[in-house]
Design a protein around this motif. Structure first.
Motif, PDB file in Angstrom:
ATOM      1  N   LYS A 166      54.137  37.055  38.718  1.00 51.35           N
ATOM      2  CA  LYS A 166      55.414  37.453  38.134  1.00 51.35           C
ATOM      3  C   LYS A 166      56.021  38.631  38.899  1.00 51.35           C
ATOM      4  O   LYS A 166      57.218  38.690  39.142  1.00 51.35           O
ATOM      5  CB  LYS A 166      55.165  37.835  36.676  1.00 51.35           C
TER       6      LYS A 166
ATOM      7  N   ASP B  86      60.354  36.964  31.073  1.00 49.37           N
ATOM      8  CA  ASP B  86      60.359  35.534  31.393  1.00 49.37           C
ATOM      9  C   ASP B  86      58.972  35.108  31.885  1.00 49.37           C
ATOM     10  O   ASP B  86      58.075  35.910  32.061  1.00 49.37           O
ATOM     11  CB  ASP B  86      61.457  35.171  32.385  1.00 49.37           C
ATOM     12  N   ASN B  87      58.877  33.832  32.121  1.00 48.33           N
ATOM     13  CA  ASN B  87      57.581  33.230  32.296  1.00 48.33           C
ATOM     14  C   ASN B  87      57.522  32.508  33.639  1.00 48.33           C
ATOM     15  O   ASN B  87      58.451  31.798  34.000  1.00 48.33           O
ATOM     16  CB  ASN B  87      57.464  32.231  31.132  1.00 48.33           C
TER      17      ASN B  87
ATOM     18  N   LYS C 152      67.076  32.480  42.565  1.00 48.61           N
ATOM     19  CA  LYS C 152      65.868  32.101  41.833  1.00 48.61           C
ATOM     20  C   LYS C 152      65.044  31.082  42.615  1.00 48.61           C
ATOM     21  O   LYS C 152      63.826  31.167  42.673  1.00 48.61           O
ATOM     22  CB  LYS C 152      66.239  31.505  40.467  1.00 48.61           C
TER      23      LYS C 152
END
Lengths: 198, 348
Positions: free
Chosen positions: A33, B56-57, A46
């Protein structure tokens, strides 16, 4: 202190070195993450950020045999990530070349504009202005600037004269420029003012 | 001169000027002379550890990685333990990969001694699949589509399509590549193009990105020839064919997970969303058919897309509660789109 305890993840790195897939999952949970958001900050996309994460971890998996649990794993990840981020940055810069070009042709980049306007929003505005062009102008500017066709090629393809093509390009750039008047741009200036002391 | 860390921070946060951008670009483009910049970025990375990240994931990335790894491992070891993977990975991830893996097995050279064998790639609803054909031609199959072709291409390069696909055809001077749909044949030498031909729909569409193609009807008569960035819409109900100029990338964006709408009316939008997300989307108010829509979505979930639609257009939406059917299955999601009376006047 035992060298192995120096880095909290070294236990997982040692297990990964032996091909343990659970250790791989654990390392992903530690770094995945963080790496995603780090890449996202630099790449602003993204999809690109996600692909950087995937590539970094695939590399880690492929090179697992040569991992050294005694070294900083954090620095190791960064080394792989830096190269991939730089690579993607260059690619996206190339893809957006036309926006940079149209922006610098249409805006008078005074020292103030160059330092105080939000460049990201500025490019987004240019992109919106291209989308808002009359259909024919948009079509021609896309062929010329994004797809890089020559005026002559566009003329043949659309069955019009090169002069007409050039006319549409001039009009399109004029329209974009009109949408970038000082008033519209004012909103993109940072709200940080360096007020001179009287 | 030392690189100003504030430039890096501003760029990262998205509040950067052109001057900042150019400074960053200069460093990221240069192979030498950026040691100091790299060290700044490294300290940013190290310090990033203590920053609270958004909630978020990223589990889906791990799913993809696990799947890639298990494919590689199995391929290397010659074992096929798919069951474990099935249990862990969501269908949306596994199907494209599984299909391409099966296709990979299919195209092992020793199999090509059966020229009449046909292979079929089926793309489930809500998924897109990347494919590679025996001649090296690549492409994507969109949600709910099927592509079949002779294994090995022994008798010429002919494929059959139901649904939507994008092809990037390898050039072979002597062997034209033909895509057969319900009622049309698209004949090419080497080009890239998109074909939309869903069963039960009156129109078929072909969009050419590069090269040149010829479209024939099923009697072999030429319907039209297309140049790059042209779209052919054939309506089988009123037997018309219309050619128009388009920006082809808008029609091929789906191959990269982009859902692109360019002045499309709501009926069209609902149809495309239904296919893309495998949900039933119903327009409950006829007046909405007059509205057109302009947007690009990249890998957004359906709820996010609906939310954005409701913000930018005068629509409201609701989801019908699903009840489990007798056989224990949940039906598709059903979304009903209506007019938002509070906002309608802003859009007139």
């Amino acid at each position: 202190m035992n060298l192995k305890d120096h880095y909290p993840e070294s236990r997982w790195v040692a297990a990964l070195k032996n091909g343990d897939t659970l250790a791989f999952d654990e390392i992903f949970r530690l770094y995945g993450k963080r790496l995603y958001h780090f890449s996202l900050g630099y790449l602003k996309s993204k999809t690109d950020a996600e692909e950087v994460v995937q590539e970094v971890f695939m590399k880690i998996w492929h090179n697992r045999a040569s991992l050294d649990p005694g070294l900083s794993f954090n620095a190791y990840i960064f080394k792989i990530a830096y190269r991939l981020i730089a690579e993607r940055f260059r690619k996206s810069d190339q893809e957006k070349k036309y926006l940079h070009e149209i922006a610098s042709e249409s805006i008078d980049f005074t020292a103030e504009m160059d330092e105080r306007a939000n460049y990201r929003s500025l490019l987004e505005l240019v992109e919106r202005l291209i989308q808002k062009l009359p259909e024919r102008q948009k079509e021609i500017i896309v062929l010329r600037r994004i797809q890089g066709l020559s005026v002559a090629d566009i003329a043949v393809r659309l069955d019009i004269s090169p002069k007409t093509v050039e006319h549409h390009i001039t009009e399109a750039l004029k329209n974009i420029k009109a949408g970038l008047d000082p008033e519209s741009i004012a909103g993109l200036l940072f709200f940080v003012f360096f007020v001179k002391k009287v | 001169m030392a690189f100003d860390i504030n430039i890096l921070k501003r760029f990262f946060e998205g509040n950067y000027s052109r001057k900042d951008y150019i400074a960053i670009r200069e460093k990221l483009f240069s192979e030498e002379d950026n040691r100091e910049f790299r060290e700044l970025m490294l300290s940013h990375w190290v310090e990033f550890d203590s920053i609270r990240l958004p909630d978020d994931n990223v589990d889906h990335i791990l799913d993809k990685l696990q799947h890639k790894i298990s494919l590689e491992e199995n391929r290397a070891a010659g074992r096929y333990r798919f069951i474990q993977v099935f249990q862990r990975v969501a269908a949306i991830l596994i199907f494209p990969l599984l299909l391409s893996f099966l296709a990979y097995l299919y195209f092992q050279p020793e199999k090509s001694e059966f020229p009449e064998a046909y292979a079929e790639i089926q793309c489930p609803m809500g998924v897109r699949t990347k494919f590679t054909l025996p001649d090296g031609t690549t492409g994507f199959l969109n949600s709910g589509s099927t592509l079949s072709y002779p294994v090995g291409f022994g008798k010429g390069r002919q494929v059959e399509l139901t649904g939507e696909a994008f092809f990037d055809v390898v050039h072979h001077e002597k062997s034209p590549f033909t895509v057969k749909t319900g009622k049309l044949n698209v004949k090419v030498l080497g080009t890239s193009f998109n074909v939309i031909s869903y069963p039960g729909e009156a129109t078929e569409e072909i969009i050419l990105q590069t090269g040149k193609i010829e479209v024939l009807d099923n009697t072999g008569k030429t319907v039209a020839e297309l140049n790059p960035d042209q779209r052919l819409t054939v309506n089988h109900d009123d037997r018309t064919a219309k050619r128009s100029m388009v920006i082809s990338s808008q029609y091929t964006g789906w191959t990269e997970g982009k859902l692109i709408f360019r002045n499309e009316d709501m009926t069209q939008v609902a149809k495309r969303l239904s296919r893309w997300y495998n949900a039933e989307i119903v327009i409950a108010d006829k007046r909405l058919e007059d509205f057109t829509f302009y947007a690009t979505f990249v890998d957004e979930p359906l709820d996010e897309v609906l939310k954005l639609l409701a913000i930018t257009t005068p629509i409201a939406y609701s989801e019908e509660i699903r009840e489990v059917s007798k056989d224990g299955l949940y039906p598709k999601r059903k979304i009903v789109i209506t007019i938002n009376p509070k906002k309608i006047n802003q859009f007139k």
